[in-house]
Design a protein around this motif. Structure first.
Motif, mmCIF file in Angstrom:
data_model
loop_
_atom_site.group_PDB
_atom_site.id
_atom_site.type_symbol
_atom_site.label_atom_id
_atom_site.label_comp_id
_atom_site.label_asym_id
_atom_site.label_seq_id
_atom_site.Cartn_x
_atom_site.Cartn_y
_atom_site.Cartn_z
ATOM 1 N N ARG A 15 7.284 -2.333 -5.904
ATOM 2 C CA ARG A 15 7.189 -3.742 -5.532
ATOM 3 C C ARG A 15 5.934 -3.911 -4.703
ATOM 4 O O ARG A 15 5.720 -3.190 -3.740
ATOM 5 N N ILE A 16 5.112 -4.827 -5.106
ATOM 6 C CA ILE A 16 3.901 -5.120 -4.349
ATOM 7 C C ILE A 16 4.017 -6.563 -3.886
ATOM 8 O O ILE A 16 3.557 -7.483 -4.543
ATOM 9 N N ASP A 17 4.710 -6.735 -2.775
ATOM 10 C CA ASP A 17 4.902 -8.069 -2.216
ATOM 11 C C ASP A 17 3.796 -8.362 -1.219
ATOM 12 O O ASP A 17 3.290 -7.455 -0.556
ATOM 13 N N PRO A 18 3.440 -9.625 -1.066
ATOM 14 C CA PRO A 18 2.455 -9.956 -0.028
ATOM 15 C C PRO A 18 3.040 -9.708 1.360
ATOM 16 O O PRO A 18 4.249 -9.789 1.565
ATOM 17 N N PHE A 19 2.169 -9.395 2.306
ATOM 18 C CA PHE A 19 2.612 -9.127 3.669
ATOM 19 C C PHE A 19 2.842 -10.438 4.413
ATOM 20 O O PHE A 19 2.217 -11.442 4.124
ATOM 21 N N LYS A 20 3.751 -10.416 5.363
ATOM 22 C CA LYS A 20 4.080 -11.613 6.142
ATOM 23 C C LYS A 20 3.074 -11.786 7.276
ATOM 24 O O LYS A 20 2.736 -10.823 7.951
ATOM 25 N N ALA A 21 2.634 -13.014 7.499
ATOM 26 C CA ALA A 21 1.596 -13.295 8.491
ATOM 27 C C ALA A 21 2.104 -13.230 9.926
ATOM 28 O O ALA A 21 1.307 -13.220 10.856
ATOM 29 N N ARG A 99 -16.281 -4.160 23.457
ATOM 30 C CA ARG A 99 -15.275 -3.201 22.999
ATOM 31 C C ARG A 99 -14.990 -3.408 21.517
ATOM 32 O O ARG A 99 -15.121 -4.509 20.999
ATOM 33 N N ASN A 100 -14.550 -2.340 20.884
ATOM 34 C CA ASN A 100 -14.119 -2.390 19.490
ATOM 35 C C ASN A 100 -12.604 -2.511 19.452
ATOM 36 O O ASN A 100 -11.917 -2.073 20.371
ATOM 37 N N GLY A 101 -12.099 -3.086 18.386
ATOM 38 C CA GLY A 101 -10.657 -3.223 18.258
ATOM 39 C C GLY A 101 -10.242 -3.424 16.819
ATOM 40 O O GLY A 101 -11.076 -3.424 15.907
ATOM 41 N N SER A 102 -8.957 -3.607 16.637
ATOM 42 C CA SER A 102 -8.400 -3.806 15.298
ATOM 43 C C SER A 102 -7.235 -4.784 15.357
ATOM 44 O O SER A 102 -6.540 -4.874 16.365
ATOM 45 N N ILE A 103 -7.064 -5.481 14.262
ATOM 46 C CA ILE A 103 -5.933 -6.381 14.078
ATOM 47 C C ILE A 103 -5.129 -5.797 12.915
ATOM 48 O O ILE A 103 -5.644 -5.653 11.802
ATOM 49 N N TYR A 104 -3.888 -5.410 13.199
ATOM 50 C CA TYR A 104 -3.033 -4.734 12.225
ATOM 51 C C TYR A 104 -1.985 -5.695 11.694
ATOM 52 O O TYR A 104 -1.247 -6.294 12.469
ATOM 53 N N LEU A 105 -1.898 -5.792 10.377
ATOM 54 C CA LEU A 105 -0.836 -6.535 9.713
ATOM 55 C C LEU A 105 0.208 -5.511 9.284
ATOM 56 O O LEU A 105 -0.130 -4.499 8.660
ATOM 57 N N GLY A 110 7.595 -2.378 9.594
ATOM 58 C CA GLY A 110 6.924 -2.360 10.890
ATOM 59 C C GLY A 110 5.771 -1.381 10.956
ATOM 60 O O GLY A 110 5.283 -1.074 12.048
ATOM 61 N N LEU A 111 5.300 -0.907 9.809
ATOM 62 C CA LEU A 111 4.185 0.037 9.768
ATOM 63 C C LEU A 111 2.892 -0.704 9.440
ATOM 64 O O LEU A 111 2.893 -1.633 8.622
ATOM 65 N N PRO A 112 1.777 -0.299 10.041
ATOM 66 C CA PRO A 112 0.494 -0.942 9.707
ATOM 67 C C PRO A 112 0.209 -0.800 8.217
ATOM 68 O O PRO A 112 0.326 0.286 7.650
ATOM 69 N N SER A 113 -0.121 -1.903 7.574
ATOM 70 C CA SER A 113 -0.377 -1.879 6.141
ATOM 71 C C SER A 113 -1.813 -2.255 5.819
ATOM 72 O O SER A 113 -2.428 -1.664 4.943
ATOM 73 N N VAL A 114 -2.331 -3.239 6.499
ATOM 74 C CA VAL A 114 -3.713 -3.682 6.318
ATOM 75 C C VAL A 114 -4.249 -3.957 7.708
ATOM 76 O O VAL A 114 -3.526 -4.467 8.560
ATOM 77 N N TRP A 115 -5.511 -3.602 7.934
ATOM 78 C CA TRP A 115 -6.082 -3.943 9.233
ATOM 79 C C TRP A 115 -7.562 -4.232 9.115
ATOM 80 O O TRP A 115 -8.222 -3.823 8.177
ATOM 81 N N TRP A 116 -8.014 -4.988 10.088
ATOM 82 C CA TRP A 116 -9.417 -5.393 10.187
ATOM 83 C C TRP A 116 -9.958 -4.866 11.506
ATOM 84 O O TRP A 116 -9.327 -5.029 12.554
ATOM 85 N N ASP A 117 -11.116 -4.238 11.451
ATOM 86 C CA ASP A 117 -11.759 -3.710 12.644
ATOM 87 C C ASP A 117 -12.856 -4.671 13.077
ATOM 88 O O ASP A 117 -13.651 -5.130 12.246
ATOM 89 N N PHE A 118 -12.905 -4.979 14.374
ATOM 90 C CA PHE A 118 -14.002 -5.805 14.894
ATOM 91 C C PHE A 118 -14.810 -4.966 15.882
ATOM 92 O O PHE A 118 -14.294 -4.028 16.482
#
Length: 166
Positions: A15-21, A99-105, A110-118
């Motif tokens: 199942r490849i469901d979209p992640f919840k925002a 500073r560097n950081g990340s936003i984890y979806l 409850g596991l990180p699935s997609v993330w963006w690094d800034f």
């Protein structure tokens, strides 16, 4: 093509469901900096430059120009422990700390699935709560971070693909 992929997924039990925002967290240099209600500004844009050739009126060439990124706006409830406020306070005193950081979806487990690094971010604005004695809402604040780029982590794409199979 979608029908073929759908049939293959059903056959393999995937199942490849979209992640919840609503399921995310933010970390800055390895530190979870708070439970945020929202993150806005995950956005970048490439300027389009138009070039015309002299004497040719029916052709317009489109070339890529400067890439710009929107500031990140992090909104959260006010708590006693507030690392974002301390970071902003250092900016107010003239000690700008990039500073560097990340936003984890997160996925449904409850596991990180997609993330963006800034990169090279620093707080440029704070907005405090709207206070109202007649209301019962949580006191919220927002921090605006300027940064020098945001990228979707290749590691997150690989991790998500592997986790989807497991």
């Amino acid at each position: 093509m979608n029908a073929v992929m759908g049939a293959a997924q059903r056959q393999l039990g995937l199942r490849i469901d979209p992640f919840k925002a609503y399921n995310f967290f933010v970390e800055v240099e390895g530190i979870l900096v708070g439970g945020f209600m929202s993150v806005d500004g995950l956005e970048s844009k490439t300027e389009v430059r138009t070039v015309r050739q002299g004497g040719v009126n029916d052709i317009e060439y489109k070339l890529p120009g400067q890439v710009t990124c929107s500031d990140l706006v992090l909104k959260a409830g006010i708590t006693a422990l507030d690392p974002m406020w301390l970071w902003y306070q250092s900016t107010l005193s003239g000690a700008i700390r990039r500073r560097n950081g990340s936003i984890y979806l997160l996925d449904d487990r409850g596991l990180p699935s997609v993330w963006w690094d800034f990169y090279n971010a620093w707080p440029v604005q704070w907005q405090g709560p709207s206070l109202d004695a007649g209301g019962s809402l949580v006191a919220c604040q927002s921090f605006t971070l300027a940064h020098e780029g945001i990228r979707k982590s290749l590691a997150s794409s690989v991790y998500s693909a592997v986790a989807g199979v497991l």
